[in-house]
Design a protein around this motif. Sequence first.
Motif, mmCIF file in Angstrom:
data_model
loop_
_atom_site.group_PDB
_atom_site.id
_atom_site.type_symbol
_atom_site.label_atom_id
_atom_site.label_comp_id
_atom_site.label_asym_id
_atom_site.label_seq_id
_atom_site.Cartn_x
_atom_site.Cartn_y
_atom_site.Cartn_z
ATOM 1 N N UNK A 33 10.187 0.257 -6.658
ATOM 2 C CA UNK A 33 9.044 0.055 -5.766
ATOM 3 C C UNK A 33 9.570 -0.592 -4.485
ATOM 4 N N UNK A 35 9.409 0.163 -0.371
ATOM 5 C CA UNK A 35 9.020 0.948 0.793
ATOM 6 C C UNK A 35 9.506 0.274 2.047
ATOM 7 N N UNK A 48 -0.340 8.420 -6.128
ATOM 8 C CA UNK A 48 -1.761 8.284 -6.423
ATOM 9 C C UNK A 48 -2.308 9.552 -7.071
ATOM 10 N N UNK B 35 7.009 -6.297 -3.826
ATOM 11 C CA UNK B 35 5.869 -5.368 -3.792
ATOM 12 C C UNK B 35 4.660 -5.908 -3.051
ATOM 13 N N UNK B 39 5.595 -4.265 2.830
ATOM 14 C CA UNK B 39 6.671 -3.810 3.685
ATOM 15 C C UNK B 39 7.872 -4.701 3.519
ATOM 16 N N UNK B 88 -0.146 2.793 10.105
ATOM 17 C CA UNK B 88 -1.463 2.996 9.512
ATOM 18 C C UNK B 88 -2.475 3.375 10.576
ATOM 19 N N UNK B 131 -6.313 2.112 2.889
ATOM 20 C CA UNK B 131 -4.985 1.736 2.396
ATOM 21 C C UNK B 131 -4.918 0.226 2.216
ATOM 22 N N UNK B 135 -4.157 -1.440 -1.436
ATOM 23 C CA UNK B 135 -2.961 -2.242 -1.692
ATOM 24 C C UNK B 135 -3.309 -3.704 -1.929
ATOM 25 N N UNK B 146 -6.932 1.235 -6.051
ATOM 26 C CA UNK B 146 -5.868 1.915 -5.311
ATOM 27 C C UNK B 146 -5.982 3.427 -5.463
ATOM 28 N N UNK B 147 -6.207 3.883 -6.697
ATOM 29 C CA UNK B 147 -6.277 5.325 -6.930
ATOM 30 C C UNK B 147 -7.484 5.937 -6.238
ATOM 31 N N UNK B 150 -6.942 6.042 -2.310
ATOM 32 C CA UNK B 150 -6.033 7.086 -1.845
ATOM 33 C C UNK B 150 -6.637 8.464 -2.014
#
Lengths: 160, 409
Positions: A33, A35, A48, B35, B39, B88, B131, B135, B146-147, B150
């Motif tokens: 994980x 990014x 997702x 995580x 970023x 974004x 987003x 997150x 989250x799911x 998105x």
Amino acid sequence: MGIEQKLGNMGVVTARLEDVVNWSRTNAMWPMLFGLACCAIEMMSAQSANHDMSRFGMELMRPSPRQSDLMIVAGRVSRKMAPVLRRLYDQMPDPKWVVAMGDCASCGGVFNNYAVVQGVDEVVPVDVYVAGCPPRPEALIHGIVTLHEKVRKEKFKDWA
Amino acid sequence: MTQIQEVSLDEIRHLVSDRAISGETMLLNMGPQHPSTHGVLRLLLELDGETVVNCIPDIGFLHTGIEKNMEAKTYQKAEVMTDRMDYMNTVGNNFTYSLAVEKLIGLDVPPRAQALRVILAELTRIQSHLVWLGTSALDVAAMSVFLYCFREREEVLHIMELVSGQRMMTTYIRPGGVWRDVPVEFEKAVRDFLKIIPQRIDEYEAMLTKNPLFLDRTLGIGPISAEDATNWGLTGATLRASGVNYDLRRFAPYSGYEQYDFDVPLRTEGDVYARYIVRMEEMRQSVRIIQQALDKLPLGPVRSNNHKFVPPPRSEIGTSMEALIHHFKLWTEGFSAPQGSVYVATESPRGELGCYLESDGGPKPYRVHFRTPSFDNLQVLPFLSKGFLVADLVAIVGSVDIVLGDIDR
């Protein structure tokens, strides 16, 4: 159905150990994980529900490099980030693979300047390059399937 | 290959308290690979047990040299860089940059292009907030949000792909208008999206707003008063959650925002929960704006007719000598902007996104600087997180809604 009929009542299947190991490696390849930039958002998209990367045994993203097999370098790597990236790669246990996701990670992309490493292969060995700025989630999945093809052909002696 | 330098205590003595030097408190490094830092942000934490005594952000892990790189490109070609800044809010970055170039050279934008810009910028705002919601809910251990988020984000990206051919880096808004007119399917696609999104927002709220687990993690966490928020220079939802009514779309309208009827959501608590409520409401207001802009979408050209600055349509190139010359000139040496400097600010999903352009009269910008909202909002992090637990810090970082590409550029 299928394998049971072929086996009869023997309960035994013969295969080359290399094939079995490579098969199992492709089906549970946990990515890290991790990014960096824009591509990370598309990587999250690939995770997702719409694209569902878990179909390839990748639903589990590990935040720790010590638990992951695959590093997806998603985004531009700056000069400040490069040593960190290398340290993360070194912390991953063998066998490990790297996907350079996007143009920046592959070759520097639109950023040909002082700040961005011109391709992450200057820092870590890369197995698959995925083109795009950013690549669509489908492109990332294609890159991963390509990596799986590569892994299936791997020999033990190359890792030893 | 440069090696990572191990930092000795002496080098960070001026950053941390004496208690950390004596070993009474613990120094912990959070990031750049973490995580929950959204970023590559690195936070040097000084902890007393699990309580944050001090939090020192270390930025620059995503420094891309965008501002410097833009100086080497003509005004049109430099725009490609702006997409990749705040990834974004790609459309919003193009928007701000285009407004700055237009102000510098004094270019008029046709009304249809203005309305299209508003629609796309608001769609991007919804996408960005989705987003953020996904997150930051993930940070407080709500995986399913989250799911769902998105899922809806894909719908926005389909619209972006429809108009520009790219999902994220559209470069659709350009100085003098937009790249080309929208396809005929555009209106239906946006209307379909507007039909589903209000009930989907209700769905997210049903999952979080009254969820006791979510309330425990957000209520009263990381509060900031209106006065402090103004003094720290916060903008965007982070400021409005403290009760300061400052929205550039209302305060200094651009691109025809004054024609649309919308509310600026406000809360007074200034904590993580208030920021969440403000952003949820902002999505609903964006839906209202898009609805109005789409209803009144005027017909007409989408690019300025001033072909000294804006390329002529492709169809004219075969028949008109002037068009061919303009096309050739614009794509080889670009246009020369008059000497001077401008500052233009827009309301990005994160706050005031400003673009400062300085021209020396040549075809390339002499200096470009972006006043990015994440950069200014990040500096408040030590102030917000002091005295809270490490787990709360994660919620606070999420609620400030930083994008590292926006900070480091």
